[in-house]
Motif scaffolding. Structure first.
Motif, PDB file in Angstrom:
ATOM      1  N   LYS A   5       0.837  -1.203   0.000  1.00 34.06           N
ATOM      2  CA  LYS A   5       0.000   0.000   0.000  1.00 34.06           C
ATOM      3  C   LYS A   5       0.867   1.247   0.000  1.00 34.06           C
ATOM      4  O   LYS A   5       0.565   2.234  -0.687  1.00 34.06           O
ATOM      5  CB  LYS A   5      -0.929  -0.012   1.209  1.00 34.06           C
ATOM      6  N   VAL A  34      -8.616   0.003  -8.880  1.00 35.36           N
ATOM      7  CA  VAL A  34      -9.389   0.088  -7.627  1.00 35.36           C
ATOM      8  C   VAL A  34     -10.723   0.764  -7.891  1.00 35.36           C
ATOM      9  O   VAL A  34     -10.945   1.360  -8.950  1.00 35.36           O
ATOM     10  CB  VAL A  34      -8.609   0.878  -6.544  1.00 35.36           C
ATOM     11  N   THR A  38     -11.836   3.622  -2.926  1.00 35.64           N
ATOM     12  CA  THR A  38     -10.417   3.377  -2.657  1.00 35.64           C
ATOM     13  C   THR A  38      -9.562   4.455  -3.304  1.00 35.64           C
ATOM     14  O   THR A  38      -8.573   4.927  -2.718  1.00 35.64           O
ATOM     15  CB  THR A  38     -10.005   1.992  -3.171  1.00 35.64           C
ATOM     16  N   ARG A  41      -9.622   7.453  -1.134  1.00 37.87           N
ATOM     17  CA  ARG A  41      -8.778   7.303   0.058  1.00 37.87           C
ATOM     18  C   ARG A  41      -7.297   7.447  -0.302  1.00 37.87           C
ATOM     19  O   ARG A  41      -6.526   8.064   0.439  1.00 37.87           O
ATOM     20  CB  ARG A  41      -9.045   5.939   0.700  1.00 37.87           C
TER      21      ARG A  41
END
Length: 328
Positions: A5, A34, A38, A41
């Protein structure tokens, strides 16, 4: 997982800096595979770390986010596999006789190495050599066309400037070089390299191909290059199986069951369709010209391919199929 990530967020930040117009949420979704939430974010996480990021709205009324140039320069590095791909591309271009393009790409690779921190450069260089050796890349033996780099540079500048050129050119029919005024549209690269253009002097001849090695001199003219309305170089190239242009025809090939899977790994034409026959053989269809180039390729499949259409291609291939089958 956390490291992955973090790597994705760093990659996103670098791409937000590289994209001058900025990235939209849709582009973030597509780039990282994604969903919209997502992507939001990820964007918010990057904006928290880099508050200097700029939000702007494009002409399409979509919001974009851009990190000012220079913000992440010291965080960026070039991994060994990317450098190896660049070096491989340089060698392939040299093998194809495209010396100017090879030199341009080699210059780019040199600039990347120059801005890399010395410690990082020393670490990755042995990996680059190892990757190139593992690829087993070597110059392909056999004939290749030559085109002087200086003339390639002159032609490229004329294409960028959008001007006509005077070629000193000798064709197969008339090998004695003569002056021709040509409006260049672009270059097609393949086993043979051709300039695509419209000859206006000594006599208009429509859109045609000029073999690059047969050009002995190029002189840019103080005259804008005119392109036929609606002409598209990509569409023009798709009319041919290779680069030789002739009237397109409907083509259909049947590959036997024992080579069907191998044939599926080939892209014979950008617009091809595929059909699996009841017996497991593969039928490939497309529309293009260049029957001689098709025949040259089909010979390598031996008796594992059957030409269903056009009849003239079948007549060229079937009597000469190699009885021992497809070559590896």
């Amino acid at each position: 997982m956390r490291h992955e990530k973090g790597e994705a967020l760093l990659t996103l930040a670098l791409e937000m800096q590289a994209a001058r117009a900025g990235l939209t949420l849709r582009q973030i979704q597509e780039r990282f595979g994604v969903g919209r939430r997502t992507a939001m974010r990820m964007r918010d996480a990057v904006l928290r770390v880099f508050p200097q990021a700029i939000e702007r709205e494009g002409e399409d009324r979509q919001k974009r986010w851009h990190i000012p140039p220079g913000t992440l320069d010291r965080l960026a590095s070039v991994p060994a596999d990317e450098l190896a791909v660049l070096d491989s591309a340089v060698r392939l271009l040299e093998d194809q006789g495209r010396a100017l393009d090879a030199a341009t790409l080699a210059g780019l690779a040199g600039k990347l190495r120059a801005v890399m921190p010395p410690d990082h450069a020393r670490r990755v260089e042995p990996d680059v050599e190892a990757l190139l050796e593992a690829e087993g890349l070597a110059c392909r033996p056999g004939p290749r066309q030559r085109f002087e780099p200086d003339m390639a540079d002159t032609l490229r500048n004329a294409l960028k400037a959008g001007v006509a050129v005077r070629l000193t050119y000798g064709s197969r029919r008339d090998p004695t070089p003569k002056g021709r005024v040509v409006h260049p549209f672009g270059v097609l690269h393949g086993h043979r390299h051709y300039l695509v253009g419209h000859q206006t002097d000594p006599a208009p001849s429509g859109v045609r191909l000029f073999s690059l090695p047969r050009i002995t001199a190029i002189e840019p003219l103080d005259q804008s290059a005119e392109r036929p309305p609606g002409f598209d170089l990509s569409a023009f190239a798709k009319q041919a199986f290779g680069v030789f242009q002739e009237d397109p025809v409907d083509v259909a090939w049947r590959f036997s069951t024992d080579v069907a899977e191998d044939a599926r790994r080939f892209r014979f034409h950008p617009d091809q369709t595929e059909e699996t026959a009841p017996d497991g053989s593969l039928i490939v269809r497309f529309r293009a010209g260049g029957l001689l180039e098709m025949a040259w390729h089909l010979y390598t499949w031996g008796d594992r391919v059957e030409v269903l259409s056009p009849p003239q291609l079948a007549a060229m291939v079937h009597p000469h199929r190699q009885a021992w089958g497809a070559l590896p």
